[in-house]
Write a protein that holds these residues in place. Structure first.
Motif, PDB file in Angstrom:
ATOM      1  N   TRP A 181       1.001  -1.163  -0.094  1.00  0.00           N
ATOM      2  CA  TRP A 181       0.116   0.039  -0.143  1.00  0.00           C
ATOM      3  C   TRP A 181       0.729   1.165  -0.192  1.00  0.00           C
ATOM      4  O   TRP A 181       0.358   2.217  -0.523  1.00  0.00           O
ATOM      5  N   ILE A 182       2.148   1.222   0.525  1.00  0.00           N
ATOM      6  CA  ILE A 182       3.057   2.333   0.434  1.00  0.00           C
ATOM      7  C   ILE A 182       3.293   2.650  -1.083  1.00  0.00           C
ATOM      8  O   ILE A 182       3.112   3.797  -1.432  1.00  0.00           O
ATOM      9  N   LEU A 183       3.482   1.512  -1.743  1.00  0.00           N
ATOM     10  CA  LEU A 183       3.755   1.628  -2.898  1.00  0.00           C
ATOM     11  C   LEU A 183       2.633   2.216  -4.009  1.00  0.00           C
ATOM     12  O   LEU A 183       2.688   2.722  -4.968  1.00  0.00           O
ATOM     13  N   ARG A 184       1.361   1.662  -3.411  1.00  0.00           N
ATOM     14  CA  ARG A 184       0.199   2.276  -4.079  1.00  0.00           C
ATOM     15  C   ARG A 184       0.056   3.622  -4.187  1.00  0.00           C
ATOM     16  O   ARG A 184      -0.336   4.173  -5.082  1.00  0.00           O
ATOM     17  N   GLY A 185       0.475   4.093  -2.853  1.00  0.00           N
ATOM     18  CA  GLY A 185       0.619   5.725  -2.707  1.00  0.00           C
ATOM     19  C   GLY A 185       1.515   6.189  -3.770  1.00  0.00           C
ATOM     20  O   GLY A 185       1.304   7.509  -4.114  1.00  0.00           O
ATOM     21  N   VAL A 186       2.582   5.602  -3.854  1.00  0.00           N
ATOM     22  CA  VAL A 186       3.913   6.084  -4.574  1.00  0.00           C
ATOM     23  C   VAL A 186       3.274   5.974  -6.206  1.00  0.00           C
ATOM     24  O   VAL A 186       3.299   6.774  -7.014  1.00  0.00           O
ATOM     25  N   ASP A 187       2.563   4.912  -6.433  1.00  0.00           N
ATOM     26  CA  ASP A 187       2.079   4.733  -7.898  1.00  0.00           C
ATOM     27  C   ASP A 187       1.093   5.864  -8.287  1.00  0.00           C
ATOM     28  O   ASP A 187       0.976   6.577  -9.194  1.00  0.00           O
ATOM     29  N   PHE A 188       0.288   6.184  -7.053  1.00  0.00           N
ATOM     30  CA  PHE A 188      -0.754   7.380  -7.458  1.00  0.00           C
ATOM     31  C   PHE A 188      -0.342   8.604  -7.531  1.00  0.00           C
ATOM     32  O   PHE A 188      -0.639   9.427  -8.539  1.00  0.00           O
ATOM     33  N   HIS A 230       0.048  -7.968 -13.215  1.00  0.00           N
ATOM     34  CA  HIS A 230       0.356  -8.657 -12.161  1.00  0.00           C
ATOM     35  C   HIS A 230       1.255 -10.016 -12.503  1.00  0.00           C
ATOM     36  O   HIS A 230       1.326 -10.372 -13.664  1.00  0.00           O
ATOM     37  N   ARG A 231       2.076 -10.629 -11.448  1.00  0.00           N
ATOM     38  CA  ARG A 231       2.671 -12.064 -11.916  1.00  0.00           C
ATOM     39  C   ARG A 231       2.497 -12.862 -10.755  1.00  0.00           C
ATOM     40  O   ARG A 231       2.078 -12.337  -9.736  1.00  0.00           O
ATOM     41  N   HIS A 232       2.525 -14.076 -10.890  1.00  0.00           N
ATOM     42  CA  HIS A 232       2.357 -15.123  -9.735  1.00  0.00           C
ATOM     43  C   HIS A 232       3.924 -15.677  -9.225  1.00  0.00           C
ATOM     44  O   HIS A 232       4.633 -15.955 -10.173  1.00  0.00           O
ATOM     45  N   ARG A 233       4.083 -16.182  -8.234  1.00  0.00           N
ATOM     46  CA  ARG A 233       5.106 -16.862  -7.700  1.00  0.00           C
ATOM     47  C   ARG A 233       4.694 -18.331  -8.082  1.00  0.00           C
ATOM     48  O   ARG A 233       3.659 -18.781  -7.554  1.00  0.00           O
ATOM     49  N   PRO A 270      -6.215  -1.009 -13.356  1.00  0.00           N
ATOM     50  CA  PRO A 270      -5.498  -2.191 -13.719  1.00  0.00           C
ATOM     51  C   PRO A 270      -4.752  -2.573 -12.613  1.00  0.00           C
ATOM     52  O   PRO A 270      -4.443  -3.828 -12.533  1.00  0.00           O
ATOM     53  N   ASN A 271      -4.447  -1.867 -11.436  1.00  0.00           N
ATOM     54  CA  ASN A 271      -3.862  -2.400 -10.467  1.00  0.00           C
ATOM     55  C   ASN A 271      -4.655  -2.645  -9.179  1.00  0.00           C
ATOM     56  O   ASN A 271      -4.097  -2.953  -8.192  1.00  0.00           O
TER      57      ASN A 271
END
Lengths: 531, 624
Positions: free
Chosen positions: A144-151, B227-230, B108-109
């Motif tokens: 979620w930190i990275l989601r903020g960064v993406d935003f 996205h990708r999966h392990r 998309p995310n």
């Protein structure tokens, strides 16, 4: 109704409509570009030309997003109302911890208001700080930190000239990941995050180094215009330019926290020193018509002193004489207060009086120059130049004090010293041994680190290092841990503890308030009123 | 899945609901009779007034009870043809257009793409259909009256009730066909939109060993749809699995080029949950209705204290081997509240225990690390081994003292405490009842739970059936809009009827808020107080200054509240008919109570609306 009146009225209406239409055409005609490259000229309505002039047209602000435009059209002019409803919905989703819908609502808000910077900033903060904290699993927190960064990055795409979002990306990656309680875990995940980094080499996948890149990008955006102050708006310029070099300092600090000493740490600190120096050498526009170079404080101080000495040399002993005259003019009560050591001043009245007397005792260069009879013209010129240099020095110091400039500059140097590196390594290993319950090993290592610290404090190059909170706070924490370790074995700190001097300094009661000592907190004179 | 307004099963709901319906209808009838009669008496004098009212009522009985299906069908068909002539197909193309550009609006995310896709199609269909039927129903009758084509109907031997019913049924048929087509296209759109596979490149895989010494390959799939999966692949069989990411997994198989993941599994589900009834046990071991409030603004979940007697207890009924076979699949989605961070690399420890409600025999079946906002599964097998049971009595505060269940002096089978192997149904189920206890093990940490947070999962229902059940909720909303639209159009002009129907729709969606406004429970006050606050730039919580002005403001708001309350109360709660959230979250919409009760509730509103529509039309000149 009279047919003639009706016709007249219609004519007036039509004329009014034509006038309004003409005014609208004049104001609102779309921009037309002619020519290309440097010969490109824009003509059109007043508003269109203004938009181009101030870089406010959609295409100039950032990427044109068809979704955003469609959504704006679909609200039939009720964009504000739609955003309000969405904002309310987002708040409700957040309250109910419905994160998917929350994120979707934010996306929609951003599409409706793509150029409202505060929306991007506020909601990115929500994602990276507030939503992330709701999760118990640190993997999710990181995500979620990275989601903020993406935003924020999405916001950047729409607002290419806006440095704030770029700088925020740097702050989120740096401060949020690096200073959180879970920073160690976050930093590990960050290093392994191929999706985020793409082809970036593993050794550069440090949150502080990546944050530094973003801060540098923000500086590029700000510096791209003629007057960066305009683009910085309300931000404090020195604090803004500090972000990148500070990231390098933090990186060097975290290299050691990760257990790397020796050359790697030394090089990191060397780089930090170099970047801090470059930052100090930058000419920064701090306010209208005021530019400072942080490194130049010492230069101006030396210049002021040199000119002041030249002034004194024109009539030697005059300054002391004037000071004595002022002292002699004091009443007996005033003399008593002026003669008292500051530590013995206990009442508010005495404190205030002492402060006034201290100011009175200062003989300024102007006052001195006016008393000089021979070469007075030269004296006045020397006083003017000296005052100017001193003013510059004070102005720079005001800016430097906002960010503990000198302290960080010195820290970057000291941290490269072999003794400092050895002390940090021993301290790191001692903490590790303590965690492994190797108490004897930990004790030996702590003592080793304190011996090294003693060497650092004894170095004549930085005599007042002990007063640096930035530098000493971590050492003090190490002493506390060592003390706890000793207490487990019913031992106490030895009499000849190498850092006794530091302990005594820490134990000293803080300075009494200015009213009591009679010493103003930021008053330039430190000389006593006594001649 | 969060269910804030749990419906009682039909058997528990029907009796009280029927009584409430009867009372409301009786009160409404009396008010209308008195009001109508009074107006007639004032206008025409007491004798004529009473006579006319009686005549209208007497005429209503045959009009309402002797409707001819043939005539109703003829009028229905008329309404259908009229709708078709109004180019309703435009709405269908609008929907197609929305689907075509849906990808623009869908994040998309998103960590839950299925939820996003389903939410989008269901919401788009919902609003388009409601908008269409609103316009159709509100403008139909007034349009006919205005252009006098109504005379071609009313001059025939038809009853006003048949005109109203014919319109309602006609528009319902049109809306149903449209909704049917939309739902089918939506289903295809969702299934196709979410379907994807991943390539698994051999160079992205690293050899590894399992704990048991088996040889495997691990690595990541190629990225698709952001996205990708392990992946973990057994080298011997060449088969493996792409692990859970964005709420789905893939099976991985070897092919001639290397490996390839199959289509997604787990995104489009219809889990069938069996819910128990929740109670809480406080720190002192006493049964309570609620747990602890940890200061969360949203009070949906109640919390239990870690390392204490505190527990959240679900009691399940009808538990038997015939129903659940050789294991119980329990799923939970619990909240976690930490008072200190502790080791953030680990979750908070919790335990799930089973208890026999009759004997009190209790045993932990799982100790787990918490994981918030994800569904955590525990399978309790019929043959339980290695348990360390104990007897726990429930302590219930009766108001006159504590009562223990089972009683403390009741004889216990002490040999059971030495036993380690048990049969779930034989040893822990009594009279078909079984208790599941959720406890937090770590001290000073808390678990939060609400009734729907823990359930026993039955075999999944077909997704497509559930999808159409979701559309059934929209259909019920559509029915209500048609009912109100037709009823209001019997006495209002087209535009006004449409606006009034929008009012009913909006009021229905915000019914709870309106009721809180009317009863003075809304933060920041009602209309006048809120205006005053806006002008004074006061926040919502600061009290208004004491004095005459504030008293006036509150009094005016109370007067508005008195008017608003009956209005808001009669609005159908539209949002409660929406069943989309079940579909989007992957839960089956149970026939009982959701479908049955929702249907009865919708018809409970429609019946009086139809009768009112009949009376309004009857009193109009054109229908006489």
């Amino acid at each position: 109704m009279n047919p003639q009146r009706s016709l007249n009225r219609k004519i007036v209406y039509v004329a009014g409509m034509v006038l309004i239409a003409m005014a609208l055409a004049q104001l609102g005609s779309p921009a037309v570009q002619r020519g290309s490259g440097s010969n490109k000229a824009v003509s059109g309505g007043v508003l269109a030309e203004l938009r181009v002039k101030h870089n406010l047209s959609e295409a100039q602000i950032g990427d044109l997003d068809p979704t955003s435009q469609t959504l704006k059209l679909a609200t039939f002019g009720l964009r504000g109302a739609a955003v309000n409803i969405l904002w309310h919905k987002a708040a409700t989703y957040k309250m109910k911890k419905d994160w998917s819908n929350f994120a979707a609502a934010l996306e929609q808000i951003a599409k409706l208001e793509p150029h409202f910077i505060k929306v991007w900033q506020f909601q990115a903060w929500e994602l990276s700080y507030n939503v992330a904290a709701e999760f118990d699993d640190y993997h999710e927190r990181y995500r979620w930190i990275l989601r903020g960064v993406d935003f924020l990055q999405e916001g950047m795409r729409h607002n290419e000239q806006e440095y704030v979002l770029v700088n925020d990306v740097g702050s989120f990656l740096g401060m949020k990941m690096g200073r959180a309680d879970e920073s160690k875990l976050y930093r590990q995940l960050f290093k392994l995050d191929d999706e985020f980094h793409g082809p970036r080499p593993v050794e550069q996948r440090d949150n502080w180094l990546v944050a530094k890149l973003w801060h540098q990008k923000a500086v590029e955006i700000v510096d791209a215009v003629e007057d960066p102050l305009v683009r910085l708006k309300k931000a404090t310029p020195v604090l803004f330019y500090r972000c990148g070099p500070m990231c390098q300092m933090n990186f060097a600090e975290f290299v050691e926290k990760d257990g790397f000493f020796g050359e790697k740490a030394m090089l990191a600190w060397k780089q930090a020193q170099e970047e801090w120096h470059q930052f100090g050498a930058r000419q920064i526009h701090v306010m209208k018509d005021v530019w400072v170079v942080l490194n130049d404080k010492e230069k101006y101080e030396a210049e002021a002193k040199r000119l002041s000495d030249q002034l004194d040399a024109l009539e030697p002993g005059l300054r002391q004489k004037m000071r004595k005259e002022r002292y002699d003019a004091l009443t007996p009560d005033e003399k008593r207060v002026a003669d008292k050591p500051t530590t013995q001043i206990t009442t508010r009245q005495e404190g205030e009086l002492r402060m006034r007397l201290d100011y009175q005792a200062i003989v300024t260069n102007d006052q001195l120059a006016r008393r000089i009879t021979k070469n007075q013209k030269q004296a006045l010129e020397l006083a003017r130049q000296s005052n100017k240099a001193e003013e510059e020095s004070v102005r720079i110091e005001q800016e430097r004090s906002l960010l503990s400039f000198a302290s960080w500059r010195r820290t970057a140097v000291i941290e490269q010293e072999p003794a400092t590196l050895a002390a940090r390594e021993a301290s790191y290993k001692a903490d590790d041994a303590s965690r492994r319950a190797d108490l004897l090993g930990a004790k030996d290592l702590y003592e080793k680190s304190f011996r090294h610290w003693r060497k650092v404090f004894d170095d004549k190059r930085w005599p007042d290092l002990i007063e640096s909170e930035i530098f000493c706070s971590e050492i003090a924490e190490g002493i506390d841990r060592y003390r706890t370790l000793l207490e487990r074995n019913d031992e106490k700190l030895p009499q000849d503890f190498p850092l006794n001097q530091l302990l005594r300094y820490i134990a000293k009661p803080s300075a009494p308030p200015s009213g009591a000592t009679g010493k103003p907190p930021s008053a330039p004179p430190t000389k006593s009123a006594k001649p | 899945m969060v269910i804030e307004n749990l419906l009682a099963p039909f058997s528990e709901w029907f009796g009280p609901a029927l009584l409430a319906f009867g009372i409301n209808v009786a009160v409404l009838t009396i008010i209308v009779l008195l009001g109508g009669g009074l107006v007639m008496m004032v206008r025409y004098g007491p004798t004529v007034g009473v006579k006319t009212t009686g005549k209208v009522l007497a005429g209503a009985v045959p009009d309402l009870l002797r409707m001819s299906p043939r005539r109703v069908w003829a009028l229905t068909w008329l309404a259908v043809k009229e709708s078709l002539s109004r180019r309703i197909v435009v709405v269908f193309f609008l929907f197609l257009l929305l689907l075509l550009f849906a990808a623009w609006f869908l994040d998309p995310n998103s960590p839950e793409p299925a939820r996003l896709y389903l939410g989008f199609v269901l919401t788009a269909s919902n609003f388009l259909v409601l908008l269409l039927v609103l316009l159709l129903s509100a403008f139909s009758l007034p349009g006919d009256i205005k252009n006098k084509s109504i005379y071609t109907v009313v001059t025939k031997p038809v009853r006003p009730s048949e005109v109203v019913l014919g319109r309602m049924v006609g528009f319902t048929i049109v809306g149903t066909i449209l909704l049917g087509v939309m739902s089918t296209i939506s289903l295809v759109f969702v299934v196709r939109g979410l379907d994807h596979t991943h390539e698994v490149a051999v160079e992205d895989l690293q050899p590894a060993e399992t704990r048991s010494g088996g040889s495997i390959l691990t690595g990541y799939t190629k990225q698709i749809n952001n996205h990708r999966h392990r992946v973990t692949i057994d080298r011997a069989t060449g088969q493996g699995v792409a692990e859970m990411e964005r709420r789905h997994v893939h099976a991985v198989d070897r092919n001639k080029d290397g490996y390839r993941a199959s289509g997604q599994e787990g995104m489009l589900l219809a889990r069938v949950p069996v819910y128990g009834k929740i109670r809480f046990r406080n720190d002192a071991g006493v049964d309570t209705d609620q747990g602890i409030c940890v200061g969360d603004e949203w009070t949906y979940r109640s919390f239990i204290t870690g390392n204490s007697k505190s527990a959240a207890i679900w009691e399940f009924s009808d538990v038997s081997a015939e129903r659940f076979h050789d294991s119980l699949t329990v799923e939970m989605n619990i909240g976690v509240f930490r008072t200190y961070k502790g080791d953030m690399a680990k979750g908070v420890l919790g335990s799930l225990a089973i208890r026999n409600p009759k004997t009190g025999l209790t045993a932990d079946v799982k100790v787990f690390e918490s994981k918030e906002f994800t569904t955590f599964q525990v399978i309790i097998p019929q043959k339980l081994t290695g348990l360390s049971p104990q007897y726990i009595s429930r302590k219930i505060d009766t108001g006159e003292g504590f009562q223990f269940q089972p009683a403390m002096n009741e004889a216990r089978d002490e040999s059971a405490l030495r036993q380690r192997n048990f049969d779930l149904y034989k040893d822990f189920v009594a009279d078909g009842k079984l208790e599941l206890w959720l406890r937090c093990v770590d001290g000073s940490q808390y678990f939060g739970a609400a009734q729907p947070d823990l359930y026993v999962r039955m075999p999944d229902a077909p997704f497509w059936v559930n999808f159409f059940k979701g559309y059934y909720g929209i259909w019920l909303q559509m029915l209500l809009v048609i009912g109100f639209g037709v009823m209001l159009s019997t006495f209002l002009s087209g535009g006004v009827a449409a606006l009034a129907t929008v009012g009913v729709l909006v009021g229905g969606f915000f019914k709870e808020m309106l009721l809180r406004l009317a009863t003075g429970k809304y933060l920041g006050g009602a209309m006048v107080e809120a205006t005053v606050r806006l002008l004074r730039q006061d926040n919502l919580t600061s009290p208004l200054p004491t004095g005459f002005g504030s008293d006036v403001v509150r009094s005016v708001d109370q007067c508005f509240g008195l008017l608003m309350y009956p209005l808001a109360s009669t609005m159908p709660p539209f949002d409660e008919f929406g069943l989309s959230e079940f579909v989007a979250s992957g839960y089956d919409i149970a026939w009982n109570p959701w479908i049955v009760v929702s249907t009865l509730r919708a018809f409970g509103y429609l019946l009086p609306v139809f009768v009112a529509g009949y009376f309004f039309l009857k009193t109009r000149e054109v229908a006489r």
